[in-house]
Design a protein around this motif. Structure first.
Motif, PDB file in Angstrom:
ATOM      1  N   GLY A  53      42.902  12.074  12.755  1.00 12.58           N
ATOM      2  CA  GLY A  53      41.790  13.011  12.597  1.00 12.58           C
ATOM      3  C   GLY A  53      42.059  14.368  13.199  1.00 12.58           C
ATOM      4  N   ILE A  54      43.331  14.730  13.298  1.00 14.01           N
ATOM      5  CA  ILE A  54      43.675  15.934  14.052  1.00 14.01           C
ATOM      6  C   ILE A  54      43.155  17.217  13.390  1.00 14.01           C
ATOM      7  CG2 ILE A  54      45.949  16.351  12.987  1.00 14.01           C
ATOM      8  CD1 ILE A  54      46.979  16.905  15.860  1.00 14.01           C
ATOM      9  N   GLU A  55      43.115  17.263  12.057  1.00 17.79           N
ATOM     10  CA  GLU A  55      42.645  18.479  11.373  1.00 17.79           C
ATOM     11  C   GLU A  55      41.154  18.697  11.611  1.00 17.79           C
ATOM     12  OE1 GLU A  55      44.210  20.973   9.725  1.00 17.79           O
ATOM     13  OE2 GLU A  55      46.005  20.035  10.563  1.00 17.79           O
ATOM     14  N   GLY A 180      44.276   5.406  11.798  1.00 17.78           N
ATOM     15  CA  GLY A 180      43.538   6.594  12.207  1.00 17.78           C
ATOM     16  C   GLY A 180      43.205   7.512  11.048  1.00 17.78           C
ATOM     17  N   GLY A 181      44.114   7.628  10.086  1.00 16.00           N
ATOM     18  CA  GLY A 181      43.865   8.502   8.931  1.00 16.00           C
ATOM     19  C   GLY A 181      42.698   8.028   8.093  1.00 16.00           C
ATOM     20  N   TRP A 191      36.603  11.823  13.038  1.00 12.63           N
ATOM     21  CA  TRP A 191      37.718  11.757  13.968  1.00 12.63           C
ATOM     22  C   TRP A 191      37.361  11.102  15.289  1.00 12.63           C
ATOM     23  CZ3 TRP A 191      37.509  14.096  18.736  1.00 12.63           C
ATOM     24  CH2 TRP A 191      36.563  15.104  18.927  1.00 12.63           C
ATOM     25  N   ARG A 192      36.088  11.203  15.727  1.00 10.62           N
ATOM     26  CA  ARG A 192      35.723  10.584  17.004  1.00 10.62           C
ATOM     27  C   ARG A 192      35.863   9.065  16.962  1.00 10.62           C
ATOM     28  NH1 ARG A 192      33.495  14.185  20.571  1.00 10.62           N
ATOM     29  NH2 ARG A 192      32.837  16.172  19.663  1.00 10.62           N
ATOM     30  N   TRP A 193      35.746   8.505  15.765  1.00 10.96           N
ATOM     31  CA  TRP A 193      35.866   7.052  15.642  1.00 10.96           C
ATOM     32  C   TRP A 193      37.299   6.576  15.870  1.00 10.96           C
ATOM     33  CZ3 TRP A 193      33.345   2.630  15.728  1.00 10.96           C
ATOM     34  CH2 TRP A 193      31.947   2.678  15.687  1.00 10.96           C
ATOM     35  N   THR A 194      38.275   7.478  15.746  1.00  9.76           N
ATOM     36  CA  THR A 194      39.641   7.058  16.088  1.00  9.76           C
ATOM     37  C   THR A 194      39.730   6.712  17.573  1.00  9.76           C
ATOM     38  OG1 THR A 194      40.388   9.341  16.490  1.00  9.76           O
ATOM     39  CG2 THR A 194      40.640   8.473  14.260  1.00  9.76           C
ATOM     40  N   PHE A 195      38.970   7.448  18.405  1.00 15.92           N
ATOM     41  CA  PHE A 195      38.958   7.155  19.841  1.00 15.92           C
ATOM     42  C   PHE A 195      38.160   5.890  20.146  1.00 15.92           C
ATOM     43  CE2 PHE A 195      40.135  11.594  19.785  1.00 15.92           C
ATOM     44  CZ  PHE A 195      41.084  11.670  20.786  1.00 15.92           C
TER      45      PHE A 195
END
Length: 462
Positions: A53-55, A180-181, A191-195
């Protein structure tokens, strides 16, 4: 010994003694081995799941490209900083508080909780600081697990446990971008859900001889003194122990050619893997217009190579080791036997990288560069497993410090590579930038061959 404080009885295991970790049941030892491997997998998974989720993260928290990539680099840098304290603590003989088990338990909870910093972060500073701390606290399985495996498995039984432990640092980073993608682009997640996923995923022998010596001393009413055979000739004062143990990783790294050269080799291979986390989005998402989830799937080629290497190891290495034992005059195989698969891996890794470099043109079908990941993943697996096994066999009860020295160097270099990879691609172009990585792995390829031939002479002089 005579049982006095100056000349204590030396404690060793009697043949077949149940307390000896080598005599524990197969089930008990395998459960412990799988726990160690899974812990290592969780820690390494979190290093790359971040990139999924970096972008979106970069836009929401107003970060530049370099600052957003720091989330990977600082986490991996934590891998290098943490072992400098955690590995020596696992070798402290004076109290069970410093045993490997306690080190694991005391560090794994903070590692798990620091993922909350990413899930709830409202600014880049919070995100990056908690990433570094998560990496530092999560580093204990990367180093101390190797010592535990050495303590519970005989050298002749160690091939499969070593392979499971050694493959986890590479499987985790491959799985991370895929999961993660898709999590980051899923509706209602982001993206917060990757954490949150990292948080959920993470939550899901010498020591015993020292305990035995203390127990025997207590049973004698304190009148007869005992010492573990591992502690003969060593000071047992905490200050002296910590002074020696904290210096040991640096001493091994800078005075032992085996540790330094193989640490440098693993560092380059490991750094190339982490550089690919910055390179794959360029090759597949920018140039081939893959989605975030599809871009993660591009790592399946490397993952397939790792799986193939892991599947082959249990059939090949025990047979090689048994043959070496039969040919050895004393019935013990030299540590250099562990390097045979590493020799093959040192050839496969640069082949895969050169293949990937010159098939990365958008005009070439996407499956061709993805398939190039297979020999690289296979070679990387065999290099890492063979070198880790070699360090375990060579440094035995101090292998945690030897591995800590290796982790320090590889994590420091791997932390830097993703930061300059985008600029390198922009300056040299995709093919030549990847060729630089391939050339680096080729430059190191002779090392396993040289140590296989000259290793006994080098060990005798160390």
């Amino acid at each position: 010994g005579s049982g006095t404080l100056e000349d204590p009885y030396v404690v060793d295991w009697a043949p077949g003694e149940a307390e000896n970790p080598y005599n524990w049941s197969q089930l008990r030892r395998w459960i412990l081995t799988y726990q160690l491997a899974f812990g290592t997998l969780c820690v390494s998974f979190a290093s790359s799941a971040y990139t999924g989720g970096i972008e979106a993260m970069r836009h929401e928290l107003h970060m530049s490209t370099v600052v957003s990539v720091l989330g990977v680099s600082l986490y991996v840098l934590g891998f290098g900083v943490g072992p400098l304290l955690l590995a020596p603590l696992s070798e402290v003989p004076i109290n069970r508080v410093y045993s490997q088990r306690i080190v694991f338990l005391c560090t794994y909870l903070p590692f798990t909780l620091f993922h909350l910093g990413g899930a709830l972060a409202q600014n880049a500073t919070t995100l990056l600081v908690t990433r570094f701390l998560a990496g530092a606290f999560g580093s204990s399985p990367l180093t101390n697990a190797g010592g535990t495996i050495t303590d519970i498995w005989h050298a002749s039984e160690r091939a499969i446990p070593q392979a499971l432990y050694a493959v986890a640092p590479f499987c985790g980073p491959i799985i991370g971008p895929i999961v993660g993608g898709y999590v980051a682009e899923a509706r209602g997640m982001g993206w917060r859900w990757t954490f949150w996923l990292m948080l959920i995923f993470a939550s899901f022998a010498p020591v015993l001889l020292r305990r035995r010596a203390r127990r025997l001393h207590a049973e004698s009413g304190g009148t007869v003194h005992y010492i573990s055979k591992f502690d003969q000739g060593r000071s047992l004062k905490l200050g002296a122990i910590m002074s020696v143990n904290l210096r040991r990783p640096f001493v091994l790294l800078f005075t032992e050619p085996i540790v330094f050269l193989f640490s440098a080799y693993i560092a380059i291979v490991y750094a190339i893997l982490y550089a690919l986390f910055a390179a794959f989005p360029i090759v597949f998402q920018q140039q081939r217009h893959f989605s975030t989830g599809e871009g993660g799937l591009a790592f399946l080629g490397i993952g397939a190579g790792i799986v193939i290497g892991t599947a082959i190891n249990p059939f090949v290495m025990p047979r090689i080791y048994r043959n070496a034992c039969e040919k050895s005059p004393d019935g013990k195989a030299p540590p250099e036997v562990r390097l045979i698969t590493g020799c093959a891996g040192s050839v496969l890794a640069p082949v895969g990288m050169f293949w990937f470099a010159w098939t990365s043109y958008p005009s070439i079908h996407w499956i061709v560069p993805i398939l190039a990941g297979a020999p690289f993943g296979l070679g990387m697996n065999w290099i890492f497993t063979s070198v880790t096994a070699y360090l375990m066999d060579t440094y035995t009860i101090y292998c945690a410090s030897a591995i800590a020295a290796s982790v320090l160097l590889r994590s420091t270099i791997a932390a830097v590579f993703p930061l300059f990879t985008p600029a390198l691609f922009g300056t040299l172009g995709t093919q030549w930038a990847l060729t630089v990585f391939a050339a680096l792995s080729l430059l190191c390829a002779p090392l396993p061959f040289l140590f296989y031939k000259y290793g006994p002479r080098i060990r005798a002089a160390s």
